[in-house]
Scaffold this motif. Sequence first.
Motif, mmCIF file in Angstrom:
data_model
loop_
_atom_site.group_PDB
_atom_site.id
_atom_site.type_symbol
_atom_site.label_atom_id
_atom_site.label_comp_id
_atom_site.label_asym_id
_atom_site.label_seq_id
_atom_site.Cartn_x
_atom_site.Cartn_y
_atom_site.Cartn_z
ATOM 1 N N ASN A 12 0.836 -1.200 0.000
ATOM 2 C CA ASN A 12 0.000 0.000 0.000
ATOM 3 C C ASN A 12 0.874 1.255 0.000
ATOM 4 O O ASN A 12 0.635 2.201 -0.752
ATOM 5 C CB ASN A 12 -0.943 -0.010 1.206
ATOM 6 N N LEU A 34 5.854 -1.185 12.221
ATOM 7 C CA LEU A 34 4.597 -1.924 12.433
ATOM 8 C C LEU A 34 4.764 -3.074 13.416
ATOM 9 O O LEU A 34 3.939 -3.229 14.328
ATOM 10 C CB LEU A 34 4.033 -2.430 11.098
ATOM 11 N N ARG A 40 -0.295 1.884 16.507
ATOM 12 C CA ARG A 40 -1.363 1.917 17.527
ATOM 13 C C ARG A 40 -0.997 2.816 18.702
ATOM 14 O O ARG A 40 -1.663 2.808 19.740
ATOM 15 C CB ARG A 40 -1.663 0.478 18.010
ATOM 16 N N GLY A 51 -5.225 3.770 12.552
ATOM 17 C CA GLY A 51 -3.997 3.093 12.975
ATOM 18 C C GLY A 51 -3.315 2.332 11.856
ATOM 19 O O GLY A 51 -2.804 1.222 12.082
ATOM 20 N N ARG A 52 -3.315 2.897 10.667
ATOM 21 C CA ARG A 52 -2.674 2.203 9.534
ATOM 22 C C ARG A 52 -1.884 3.182 8.676
ATOM 23 O O ARG A 52 -2.272 4.345 8.524
ATOM 24 C CB ARG A 52 -3.738 1.552 8.648
ATOM 25 N N ILE A 53 -0.804 2.646 8.110
ATOM 26 C CA ILE A 53 -0.090 3.378 7.053
ATOM 27 C C ILE A 53 -0.612 2.845 5.732
ATOM 28 O O ILE A 53 -1.216 1.761 5.720
ATOM 29 C CB ILE A 53 1.457 3.181 7.173
ATOM 30 N N TYR A 164 0.659 -5.212 -4.981
ATOM 31 C CA TYR A 164 0.640 -6.533 -4.329
ATOM 32 C C TYR A 164 0.680 -7.689 -5.319
ATOM 33 O O TYR A 164 0.962 -8.823 -4.916
ATOM 34 C CB TYR A 164 -0.572 -6.663 -3.399
HETATM 35 N N1 LIG Z 1 -7.014 0.363 2.932
HETATM 36 C C1 LIG Z 1 -5.752 0.777 3.451
HETATM 37 C C2 LIG Z 1 -5.047 -0.416 4.095
HETATM 38 C C3 LIG Z 1 -3.849 0.033 4.884
HETATM 39 C C4 LIG Z 1 -3.217 -1.115 5.641
HETATM 40 O O1 LIG Z 1 -3.786 -2.207 5.758
HETATM 41 N N2 LIG Z 1 -2.038 -0.857 6.192
HETATM 42 C C5 LIG Z 1 -1.310 -1.856 6.942
HETATM 43 C C6 LIG Z 1 0.074 -2.066 6.328
HETATM 44 S S1 LIG Z 1 -0.023 -2.536 4.639
HETATM 45 C C7 LIG Z 1 -1.089 -1.332 8.358
HETATM 46 O O2 LIG Z 1 -0.811 -0.175 8.548
HETATM 47 N N3 LIG Z 1 -1.193 -2.193 9.366
HETATM 48 C C8 LIG Z 1 -0.830 -1.807 10.689
HETATM 49 C C9 LIG Z 1 -1.827 -2.146 11.698
HETATM 50 O O3 LIG Z 1 -2.906 -2.667 11.330
HETATM 51 O O4 LIG Z 1 -1.515 -1.880 12.869
HETATM 52 C C10 LIG Z 1 -4.892 1.402 2.345
HETATM 53 O O5 LIG Z 1 -5.064 1.021 1.173
HETATM 54 O O6 LIG Z 1 -4.065 2.270 2.642
#
Ligand SMILES: N[C@@H](CCC(=O)N[C@@H](CS)C(=O)NCC(=O)O)C(=O)O
Length: 208
Positions: A12, A34, A40, A51-53, A164
Amino acid sequence: MFRLYDHLPSGNGYKNRLLMNQLGIPFERVEVDLPAGQTRTPEFLKINPIGRIPVLELAPGKYLPESNAILLYLSEGTPFQPDDRWQRAQIFQWMCFEQYSHEPNIATIRHWTRIGKATEFKTLVEMKRPLGNHALRVMDSHLREQPYFVGQRYTIADIALYAYTHVAGEGGFVLEEFPSICRWLERVREQPNHIEITDPGKTILFLA
Ligand SMILES: N[C@@H](CCC(=O)N[C@@H](CS)C(=O)NCC(=O)O)C(=O)O
């Protein structure tokens, strides 16, 4: 300068790194750890409550999360996003496909495999693998007739799906079974200013 909150193995995040390189937009990559749970932390949750990058910081305190929203924002008015209404709608269509039918099945298995948890999540892997293969079949059949996903040229739809797909083998997907995808991957790699997913560019660490 733009800042991209990111994690290097993330497909992503890679979508956004790749486009910014191809557009010649200078940016600083902020590596968020991560595995250490930095997404988080209270500091990161102020940046993105989900909470996501990835998250793009456009100006101090102005944050845009969601990789495909970032692609749309950055590519507006450039050749990576056509002006034509029908073609733009098709780009959105493929990006929705990527988020609903592709990424949740292919990226997750790749992630669990990379961190050595594919056996622990065996039931989910068995459920998701046929769905991931189905998504690849849909792509392969589309690419049998066209060089790129939309409008016969390279756009953000290709970037969203390349991220991906090109590393799907790391999750045990057999890309050789999809010859049109393999030829398309080659065409994407040949685009000017292409970078690899492993290219960190200018990076600083997220401190929280
Ligand atoms: N729909 C989001 C998905 C983002 C995502 O799933 N990020 C993951 C890494 S690829 C993440 O930050 N996970 C960390 C967590 O869930 O704590 C996008 O396309 O940006």
